[in-house]
Every structure is written in C-alpha cells, then in structure tokens.
Design a protein around this motif. Structure first.
Motif, mmCIF file in Angstrom:
data_model
loop_
_atom_site.group_PDB
_atom_site.id
_atom_site.type_symbol
_atom_site.label_atom_id
_atom_site.label_comp_id
_atom_site.label_asym_id
_atom_site.label_seq_id
_atom_site.Cartn_x
_atom_site.Cartn_y
_atom_site.Cartn_z
ATOM 1 N N LYS A 113 0.816 -1.222 0.000
ATOM 2 C CA LYS A 113 0.000 0.000 0.000
ATOM 3 C C LYS A 113 0.845 1.266 0.000
ATOM 4 C CE LYS A 113 -3.964 -2.006 2.372
ATOM 5 N NZ LYS A 113 -4.756 -2.047 3.592
ATOM 6 N N ASN A 114 2.066 1.179 0.531
ATOM 7 C CA ASN A 114 2.848 2.393 0.770
ATOM 8 C C ASN A 114 4.178 2.486 0.037
ATOM 9 O OD1 ASN A 114 1.015 3.450 2.783
ATOM 10 N ND2 ASN A 114 1.723 1.779 4.088
ATOM 11 N N SER A 115 4.569 1.447 -0.681
ATOM 12 C CA SER A 115 5.925 1.445 -1.230
ATOM 13 C C SER A 115 5.959 0.970 -2.675
ATOM 14 C CB SER A 115 6.815 0.538 -0.375
ATOM 15 O OG SER A 115 8.051 0.303 -1.002
ATOM 16 N N LEU A 116 6.475 1.827 -3.543
ATOM 17 C CA LEU A 116 6.687 1.444 -4.936
ATOM 18 C C LEU A 116 7.722 0.321 -5.012
ATOM 19 C CD1 LEU A 116 6.228 1.847 -7.954
ATOM 20 C CD2 LEU A 116 7.970 3.652 -7.901
ATOM 21 N N LEU A 117 8.738 0.389 -4.166
ATOM 22 C CA LEU A 117 9.765 -0.649 -4.142
ATOM 23 C C LEU A 117 9.170 -2.016 -3.813
ATOM 24 C CD1 LEU A 117 12.769 -1.445 -4.296
ATOM 25 C CD2 LEU A 117 12.889 -0.960 -1.842
ATOM 26 N N ALA A 118 8.292 -2.066 -2.832
ATOM 27 C CA ALA A 118 7.645 -3.335 -2.468
ATOM 28 C C ALA A 118 6.832 -3.869 -3.643
ATOM 29 C CB ALA A 118 6.752 -3.158 -1.245
ATOM 30 N N ASN A 119 6.150 -2.993 -4.353
ATOM 31 C CA ASN A 119 5.371 -3.411 -5.519
ATOM 32 C C ASN A 119 6.268 -3.901 -6.650
ATOM 33 O OD1 ASN A 119 2.297 -2.932 -5.270
ATOM 34 N ND2 ASN A 119 3.260 -1.264 -4.140
ATOM 35 N N LYS A 120 7.408 -3.249 -6.863
ATOM 36 C CA LYS A 120 8.354 -3.710 -7.881
ATOM 37 C C LYS A 120 8.881 -5.096 -7.525
ATOM 38 C CE LYS A 120 10.246 0.672 -9.544
ATOM 39 N NZ LYS A 120 11.478 1.502 -9.617
ATOM 40 N N LEU A 121 9.222 -5.273 -6.247
ATOM 41 C CA LEU A 121 9.712 -6.571 -5.790
ATOM 42 C C LEU A 121 8.634 -7.640 -5.958
ATOM 43 C CD1 LEU A 121 11.869 -8.333 -4.406
ATOM 44 C CD2 LEU A 121 10.945 -7.563 -2.201
ATOM 45 N N GLY A 122 7.404 -7.327 -5.566
ATOM 46 C CA GLY A 122 6.301 -8.273 -5.711
ATOM 47 C C GLY A 122 6.069 -8.666 -7.157
ATOM 48 N N ARG A 123 6.111 -7.689 -8.044
ATOM 49 C CA ARG A 123 5.910 -7.976 -9.466
ATOM 50 C C ARG A 123 7.053 -8.836 -10.013
ATOM 51 N NH1 ARG A 123 5.081 -3.807 -14.547
ATOM 52 N NH2 ARG A 123 5.138 -5.429 -16.120
ATOM 53 N N TYR A 124 8.283 -8.476 -9.658
ATOM 54 C CA TYR A 124 9.454 -9.235 -10.109
ATOM 55 C C TYR A 124 9.352 -10.688 -9.666
ATOM 56 C CZ TYR A 124 14.385 -10.571 -10.587
ATOM 57 O OH TYR A 124 15.549 -11.210 -10.912
ATOM 58 N N GLU A 125 9.008 -10.896 -8.415
ATOM 59 C CA GLU A 125 8.919 -12.255 -7.882
ATOM 60 C C GLU A 125 7.750 -13.033 -8.489
ATOM 61 O OE1 GLU A 125 11.143 -13.973 -6.019
ATOM 62 O OE2 GLU A 125 12.352 -12.196 -6.435
ATOM 63 N N THR A 126 6.632 -12.372 -8.696
ATOM 64 C CA THR A 126 5.474 -13.027 -9.300
ATOM 65 C C THR A 126 5.800 -13.472 -10.724
ATOM 66 O OG1 THR A 126 3.958 -11.722 -7.952
ATOM 67 C CG2 THR A 126 3.047 -12.728 -9.936
ATOM 68 N N GLU A 127 6.438 -12.595 -11.487
ATOM 69 C CA GLU A 127 6.811 -12.952 -12.853
ATOM 70 C C GLU A 127 7.837 -14.085 -12.861
ATOM 71 O OE1 GLU A 127 8.036 -9.195 -14.512
ATOM 72 O OE2 GLU A 127 5.963 -8.519 -14.776
ATOM 73 N N LYS A 128 8.800 -14.039 -11.958
ATOM 74 C CA LYS A 128 9.818 -15.094 -11.871
ATOM 75 C C LYS A 128 9.165 -16.437 -11.522
ATOM 76 C CE LYS A 128 13.059 -15.640 -8.521
ATOM 77 N NZ LYS A 128 14.148 -15.255 -7.620
ATOM 78 N N LEU A 129 8.254 -16.423 -10.559
ATOM 79 C CA LEU A 129 7.562 -17.649 -10.159
ATOM 80 C C LEU A 129 6.701 -18.189 -11.304
ATOM 81 C CD1 LEU A 129 6.954 -19.650 -7.862
ATOM 82 C CD2 LEU A 129 5.051 -18.175 -7.227
ATOM 83 N N TYR A 130 6.000 -17.306 -12.004
ATOM 84 C CA TYR A 130 5.170 -17.723 -13.133
ATOM 85 C C TYR A 130 6.025 -18.408 -14.208
ATOM 86 C CZ TYR A 130 2.416 -17.570 -17.372
ATOM 87 O OH TYR A 130 1.786 -17.925 -18.535
ATOM 88 N N LEU A 131 7.154 -17.797 -14.559
ATOM 89 C CA LEU A 131 8.020 -18.374 -15.585
ATOM 90 C C LEU A 131 8.584 -19.724 -15.147
ATOM 91 C CD1 LEU A 131 9.871 -15.145 -16.778
ATOM 92 C CD2 LEU A 131 8.094 -16.439 -17.999
ATOM 93 N N LYS A 132 8.910 -19.840 -13.861
ATOM 94 C CA LYS A 132 9.407 -21.117 -13.333
ATOM 95 C C LYS A 132 8.333 -22.194 -13.448
ATOM 96 C CE LYS A 132 11.299 -23.201 -9.147
ATOM 97 N NZ LYS A 132 11.671 -23.031 -7.745
ATOM 98 N N LYS A 133 7.098 -21.861 -13.092
ATOM 99 C CA LYS A 133 6.001 -22.830 -13.149
ATOM 100 C C LYS A 133 5.689 -23.237 -14.586
ATOM 101 C CE LYS A 133 5.246 -23.121 -8.800
ATOM 102 N NZ LYS A 133 5.785 -24.285 -8.096
#
Length: 190
Positions: A113-133
């Motif tokens: 809710k409060n951090s662009l950095l947290a959102n960038k990290l979340g997106r990066y990890e979600t995309e990485k996990l999706y590609l792995k799956k």
C-alpha cells in the motif's frame, strides 16, 4: 545474501540496505522442519538465505509428491494459501538446515500500500515464479525424466547433491530405482 542485498542486486541498484519497506526477522530451521503444513493458513513469506526447502503435495491416495524445490536467493511460501487466506493444499518442509529471512503477510500488505519498491519486488517475484512454473509444466509434458534430471544436475550441481535420492525421484515423479538407473547411465556416459 539477504533480502536487502537481493533488492539491490535485482530491483534497485541504488537501494540503501537500511530502507526495507517491511520488517523482517531471521529464522533458522533444521532439516525436516515444516514451515507450512497441509491445512494451515500461510501468514509469512520466506527468503532462503541458505539451505533447500521443498514443496509437497498429497495425491488422492495419500502419497506425498514433491512439486518444487527452493534454493538460496529465492522467496517461497504456500502462495495460494497466502493470497487467498485459505488452508494450504501444500506442505513446505526444510530439506536441509535452512537460514531464512521472514516477512509477515501483514507487513507485506502494508508495504504494498505504501511502497513502490515493495510493488516492484512483488511484481518481479510473481513474474519469476510464473516463468518457473510454466517451464516446469512444459518440461513435464515435453521432456523425459532423464532430461529433466540432467538439467537439474547441470543447473544446480553444487546443491543437488545435498538432496536424498528419494526426494529427487519424488520431484521427477519416478521411483528411486528408476532414478538410480538414470544416474548409472549418466556415470557410464561420462
């Protein structure tokens, strides 16, 4: 590598390691420790500093299968349970002794809710996990178990030797005897 160093390496080269958008805690667990069990609601996300963790699923016959391994410098948890606040359909177990950095889900949600950095990290990890799956699904549909095993050895050779034969076999969806034959064949060809 800890979370702050990981962010600096993968998300923001100018990141100040003291400016994490969420609180973390360190945790050490021993081999066999269950981080999230079948039926529990996941409330943490883990960053693996050292060790190996595995994700198990149980089939309708009650047999446990390994669907994933996580190695150092990876985030992991029972994602479906975390996202939906529902009982976990997987079990997460330390395959070796592990050093973890832990983020509570409430901390993560506040950071989103409060951090662009947290959102960038979340997106990066979600995309990485999706590609792995997606890669795992494609491999299971298009490659032999021997090819998957050889790829695992080539990509994680320094770590894979820490895993018991039966764990690797469960991950590949084969019997330990079949894996022994694959390993013998590989040894003869070298």
């Amino acid at each position: 590598m800890n979370i702050a160093q990981y962010i600096k390496k993968h998300i923001d080269k100018n990141f100040n390691e003291g400016d994490l958008p969420f609180r973390t805690s360190k945790k050490s667990v021993t081999v066999g420790h269950t981080l999230c069990d079948f039926g529990e609601i996941e409330n943490c996300i883990y960053f693996l500093i050292d060790g190996i963790a595995q994700v198990n699923i149980m089939n309708s016959k009650g047999d446990v299968r390994i669907i994933d391994f996580f190695f150092p410098e990876n985030f992991f948890c029972s994602y479906t349970s975390l996202i939906q606040s529902t009982p976990s359909d997987v079990q997460i177990v330390a395959t070796t002794n592990c050093e973890l950095e832990v983020v509570e889900n409430s901390e993560l949600q506040l950071a989103y809710k409060n951090s662009l950095l947290a959102n960038k990290l979340g997106r990066y990890e979600t995309e990485k996990l999706y590609l792995k799956k997606v890669k795992r699904e494609k491999d299971l549909l298009t490659k032999t178990r021997e090819e998957i095993y050889l790829e695992l050895i080539n990509n994680k050779s320094e770590i894979i030797h820490q895993l018991p034969i039966d764990s690797i076999a469960k991950y590949l969806g084969i019997h330990p005897e079949s894996l022994s034959r694959i390993r013998k064949k590989k040894t003869k060809s070298n």
